[in-house]
Design a protein around this motif. Structure first.
Motif, PDB file in Angstrom:
ATOM      1  N   SER A 106       0.765  -1.064  -0.083  1.00  0.00           N
ATOM      2  CA  SER A 106      -0.072  -0.072  -0.030  1.00  0.00           C
ATOM      3  C   SER A 106       0.843   1.380   0.194  1.00  0.00           C
ATOM      4  N   SER A 110       1.630   4.155  -3.063  1.00  0.00           N
ATOM      5  CA  SER A 110       1.339   5.425  -3.111  1.00  0.00           C
ATOM      6  C   SER A 110       2.603   6.272  -3.756  1.00  0.00           C
ATOM      7  N   GLU A 113       2.708   6.033  -7.430  1.00  0.00           N
ATOM      8  CA  GLU A 113       1.779   6.887  -8.090  1.00  0.00           C
ATOM      9  C   GLU A 113       2.355   8.405  -7.955  1.00  0.00           C
ATOM     10  N   GLN A 114       3.070   8.787  -7.023  1.00  0.00           N
ATOM     11  CA  GLN A 114       3.981   9.956  -6.539  1.00  0.00           C
ATOM     12  C   GLN A 114       4.874  10.264  -7.541  1.00  0.00           C
TER      13      GLN A 114
END
Length: 179
Positions: A106, A110, A113-114
């Motif tokens: 998880s 992120s 994605e960042q």
């Protein structure tokens, strides 16, 4: 006799593993294979003819080289690092943390994605051991298009080095770094 032979073979492989030389600048990086959060497998050959920047990170130390990662992202966003010639990726050292794999996936999702980058998972510290990377830390490895190590940091990159490593990555994508 068979037991003695097996013992000697086992001892040989143990000693060979322990005596393996750490990955250094100028070495051709041995290949690896890891999966991402969707269970797709990747190797260095997944990005042919690209300069590779590998962030090998203990999830507990994911912010250690944040200034460097931000500088690399700025170079990409400004067009100095081109997706046609450069790939930055993260490999998570899952064995270095107490965090469960579900949480790691998880958090890593992120980050992926960042930074709009691939994040892979090393559940058994395979790469850390093979490349003699620093445990409980963040490691940065910059490979040229032939997978030769051009820069390696086992731990935090000094702020004074950030600009020169970013420039090295820029130069490597065009072959201007004396390969």
């Amino acid at each position: 006799m068979i037991k003695i032979s097996l013992l000697l073979v086992s001892l040989f492989f143990t000693c060979t593993t322990v005596m393996a030389a750490p990955l250094q600048v100028g070495d051709v990086a041995p290949d690896w294979s890891f999966k991402d959060a969707t269970d797709a497998s990747f190797t260095m050959a997944s990005w042919p003819d690209k300069v590779l920047l590998i962030n090998y990170v203990d999830p507990d130390e994911s912010e250690l080289n944040e200034p460097f990662n931000e500088a690399m992202r700025a170079a990409r966003e400004s067009g100095l690092l081109l997706d046609t010639d450069y790939m930055g990726l993260g490999i998570v050292d899952c064995a270095a943390t107490w965090k469960p794999d579900v949480l790691i996936r998880s958090i890593a999702g992120s980050k992926a994605e960042q930074y709009k980058r691939t994040v892979l998972f090393d559940y058994d510290a395979t790469l850390r051991k093979a490349w003699d990377l620093k445990e409980d830390s963040a490691n940065i490895i910059l490979l040229d298009k032939n997978h030769v190590v051009r820069y390696i940091s086992r731990g935090k990159i000094d702020d004074e080095q950030i600009a020169s490593v970013v420039q090295m990555a820029i130069d490597l994508q065009t072959g201007n770094h004396g390969q």
